[in-house]
Design an enzyme around this catalytic site. Structure first.
Site, short mmCIF file in Angstrom:
data_model
loop_
_atom_site.label_atom_id
_atom_site.label_comp_id
_atom_site.label_asym_id
_atom_site.label_seq_id
_atom_site.Cartn_x
_atom_site.Cartn_y
_atom_site.Cartn_z
N HIS A 125 0.83 -1.21 0.00
CA HIS A 125 0.00 0.00 0.00
C HIS A 125 0.87 1.27 0.00
O HIS A 125 0.33 2.39 0.02
CB HIS A 125 -0.92 0.05 1.23
CG HIS A 125 -2.14 -0.83 1.13
ND1 HIS A 125 -2.10 -2.21 1.18
CD2 HIS A 125 -3.46 -0.51 0.99
CE1 HIS A 125 -3.33 -2.69 1.09
NE2 HIS A 125 -4.17 -1.69 0.96
N GLU A 184 -0.73 -18.19 23.46
CA GLU A 184 -1.00 -19.64 23.28
C GLU A 184 0.30 -20.39 22.99
O GLU A 184 0.36 -21.28 22.14
CB GLU A 184 -2.01 -19.80 22.14
CG GLU A 184 -3.04 -20.90 22.33
CD GLU A 184 -4.00 -20.65 23.47
OE1 GLU A 184 -4.25 -19.48 23.84
OE2 GLU A 184 -4.50 -21.65 24.02
C1 FAD Z 1 -3.21 -9.54 24.41
C2 FAD Z 1 -2.90 -10.73 25.25
C3 FAD Z 1 -3.91 -11.63 25.58
C4 FAD Z 1 -3.64 -12.74 26.37
N1 FAD Z 1 -4.66 -13.57 26.76
C5 FAD Z 1 -4.43 -14.53 27.70
C6 FAD Z 1 -5.50 -15.28 28.29
O1 FAD Z 1 -6.68 -15.08 27.95
N2 FAD Z 1 -5.21 -16.17 29.26
C7 FAD Z 1 -3.94 -16.40 29.69
O2 FAD Z 1 -3.75 -17.22 30.58
N3 FAD Z 1 -2.89 -15.72 29.13
C8 FAD Z 1 -3.10 -14.80 28.16
N4 FAD Z 1 -2.05 -14.09 27.63
C9 FAD Z 1 -0.69 -14.38 28.05
C10 FAD Z 1 0.19 -15.02 26.97
O3 FAD Z 1 -0.23 -16.34 26.72
C11 FAD Z 1 1.64 -14.89 27.44
O4 FAD Z 1 2.00 -13.53 27.28
C12 FAD Z 1 2.59 -15.81 26.70
O5 FAD Z 1 2.36 -17.14 27.09
C13 FAD Z 1 4.06 -15.46 26.95
O6 FAD Z 1 4.31 -15.34 28.32
P1 FAD Z 1 5.10 -14.02 28.85
O7 FAD Z 1 4.42 -12.85 28.28
O8 FAD Z 1 5.24 -14.11 30.32
O9 FAD Z 1 6.53 -14.13 28.16
P2 FAD Z 1 7.80 -14.97 28.67
O10 FAD Z 1 7.42 -16.39 28.92
O11 FAD Z 1 8.47 -14.24 29.77
O12 FAD Z 1 8.73 -14.94 27.39
C14 FAD Z 1 9.57 -13.82 27.08
C15 FAD Z 1 10.42 -14.23 25.87
O13 FAD Z 1 11.23 -15.37 26.21
C16 FAD Z 1 11.00 -16.42 25.31
N5 FAD Z 1 11.04 -17.72 25.98
C17 FAD Z 1 10.45 -18.05 27.16
N6 FAD Z 1 10.64 -19.36 27.41
C18 FAD Z 1 11.33 -19.86 26.36
C19 FAD Z 1 11.84 -21.14 26.03
N7 FAD Z 1 11.63 -22.20 26.81
N8 FAD Z 1 12.53 -21.28 24.88
C20 FAD Z 1 12.74 -20.22 24.06
N9 FAD Z 1 12.29 -18.99 24.32
C21 FAD Z 1 11.60 -18.80 25.46
C22 FAD Z 1 9.59 -16.18 24.76
O14 FAD Z 1 9.42 -16.82 23.50
C23 FAD Z 1 9.54 -14.66 24.68
O15 FAD Z 1 10.11 -14.22 23.48
C24 FAD Z 1 -2.30 -12.99 26.81
C25 FAD Z 1 -1.29 -12.08 26.46
C26 FAD Z 1 -1.57 -10.96 25.72
C27 FAD Z 1 -0.48 -9.96 25.44
#
Ligand code: FAD
Length: 388
Positions: free
Chosen positions: A346, A371
């Site tokens: 775009h 997820e």
């Molecule tokens: C808009 C939104 C809606 C959501 N809705 C829900 C909901 O309805 N219910 C619910 O329960 N949760 C929900 N979540 C939570 C979401 O599932 C989590 O944010 C997600 O699982 C990641 O967890 P975290 O944010 O703590 O990141 P972290 O786990 O802290 O990860 C930070 C970074 O480290 C990396 N990392 C972590 N562990 C590993 C590994 N073993 N190997 C490689 N890399 C790794 C991750 O990939 C990421 O890049 C939501 C989040 C958002 C932003």
């Protein structure tokens, strides 16, 4: 007719399924899509869209008939999620979250629990799935929310963050740890928390990059008391329930991401056929055709893979976790790539809000994070090829 139109046309839906899909497509076009821009701008919860879905009884398609539903196949459910999300990603995830929270109740709840809870959602209620905590994201087993038995009740202490629809849900499917079990994984348990329960509050609502109309909230539980009859299975059954439910919700978030990818692709095709530069439509430039060729191929293959996973679930297959991870990772990476390319095609207009490409790009990002982040899915998929 393009290969993508043919792919859609060749899907072997039954007559009943076709009727449902046509109805949801009509509401998506007439109501949900038209509302999406304004809900994104105001970040208000899209009640009008939820109402339109409830008028069609959309929750009932994933709830068995015995509990007020009108159950259809998982494939039809996935297609509905894609259609709704193509029109408005925020509304799509609100709808899909009802399924994510209630499917484990359908699979693991007692007869009494299903009779008590499911008709509320079948009739148009909202549900929420609460797993994540500040210290427990990718590793959900680190959760600290505590369930303490007290006579016929359970007392909940702790908190959850990032909970989709947590402030508006009628029922919250809530994970925590059973205080009497020491094992950090073995203690995980799950119960249903009903709207209006005392000592449960919403502490914060996130101000997000995308999915702005879907609410994402922090919940706090301070001596919150629920009846023990709301516990799913036995204390300690939570991890089993969590893993089984993620397998069903991952194809569902893939379907949601695919909806965003379809929207971005369609916008790109419309724009490139319309926009003229150097006396040519921009689709006539070979470089742009290569991009469209790559992306349409990706879209077709991802649609087919998701359909394959849907068929596995409908056939009663239990071992499909890696297939579900593959669908989630591929569809969400595609949604991100497709929406970035749509903005690029775009030109400067893609960067402005008159076109929805920029919204699709903002909406796409979270699909690679929730997820299970895509790093985690890559790890799961890669690990599955290790020799035993
Ligand atoms: C808009 C939104 C809606 C959501 N809705 C829900 C909901 O309805 N219910 C619910 O329960 N949760 C929900 N979540 C939570 C979401 O599932 C989590 O944010 C997600 O699982 C990641 O967890 P975290 O944010 O703590 O990141 P972290 O786990 O802290 O990860 C930070 C970074 O480290 C990396 N990392 C972590 N562990 C590993 C590994 N073993 N190997 C490689 N890399 C790794 C991750 O990939 C990421 O890049 C939501 C989040 C958002 C932003």
């Amino acid at each position: 007719m393009t290969i993508l139109d043919k792919l859609q046309q060749r899907k072997d839906w039954s007559e009943d399924e076709r009727i449902v899909l046509d109805q949801i497509q009509r509401v998506a076009n007439d109501v949900i899509k038209s509302n999406a821009k304004e809900f994104d701008r105001t970040a208000e919860f899209p009640w009008a869209n939820v109402k339109a879905l409830n008028e069609l009884g959309m929750n009932s398609i994933f709830i068995p008939d015995a509990y007020g539903g009108s159950l259809m196949s998982y494939r039809v459910y996935l297609e509905c999620v894609s259609i709704i999300s193509e029109a408005c990603a925020a509304t799509g995830i609100i709808y899909a979250t009802n399924f994510h929270a209630m499917k484990p109740l359908i699979d693991f709840g007692s007869e009494e629990q299903k009779k008590r809870f499911l008709p509320r959602i079948a009739g148009g209620g909202l549900a929420s799935l609460a797993i994540t905590e500040p210290g427990a994201g990718s590793d959900a087993t680190g959760m600290k929310t505590r369930f303490t038995p007290d006579g016929d009740d359970i007392i909940i202490d702790g908190g959850k963050n990032f909970i989709t629809s947590g402030d508006v849900a009628d029922l919250i499917f809530l994970f925590g740890k059973w205080s009497e079990i020491d094992d950090p994984k073995g203690a995980i348990s799950v119960l249903v928390l009903e709207k209006g329960t005392k000592a449960f509050s919403v502490l914060r609502k996130e101000d997000k990059l995308g999915h702005r109309a879907s609410s994402t909230v922090t919940l706090s539980f301070d001596g919150c008391r629920v009846s023990r009859t709301n516990l799913m299975g036995e204390p300690g059954d939570g991890l089993k329930i969590l893993l089984a439910s993620l397998n069903k919700s991952r194809p569902s978030v893939a379907a949601h991401a695919l909806g965003i990818a379809r929207a971005a692709f369609n916008d790109m095709i419309t724009y490139t056929n319309d926009r003229v530069q150097s006396s040519k439509r921009i689709i006539d430039f070979q470089g742009n055709q290569f991009t469209i060729a790559d992306l349409s191929t990706e879209l077709a293959l991802t649609e087919n893979w998701l359909d394959y996973v849907g068929r596995l679930v409908d056939a009663g297959e239990q071992d499909f976790g890696i297939e579900a991870s593959t669908a989630k990772m591929r569809a969400s990476d595609l949604a991100m790539r497709m929406s970035i390319e749509a903005v690029q095609m775009h030109g400067g207009y893609g960067y402005c809000k008159d076109y929805r490409a920029e919204r699709l790009m903002r909406d796409a990002k979270i699909t690679q994070i929730w997820e299970g982040t895509n790093q985690v899915h890559r790890q799961l998929i890669g690990r599955s090829f290790r020799f035993k």
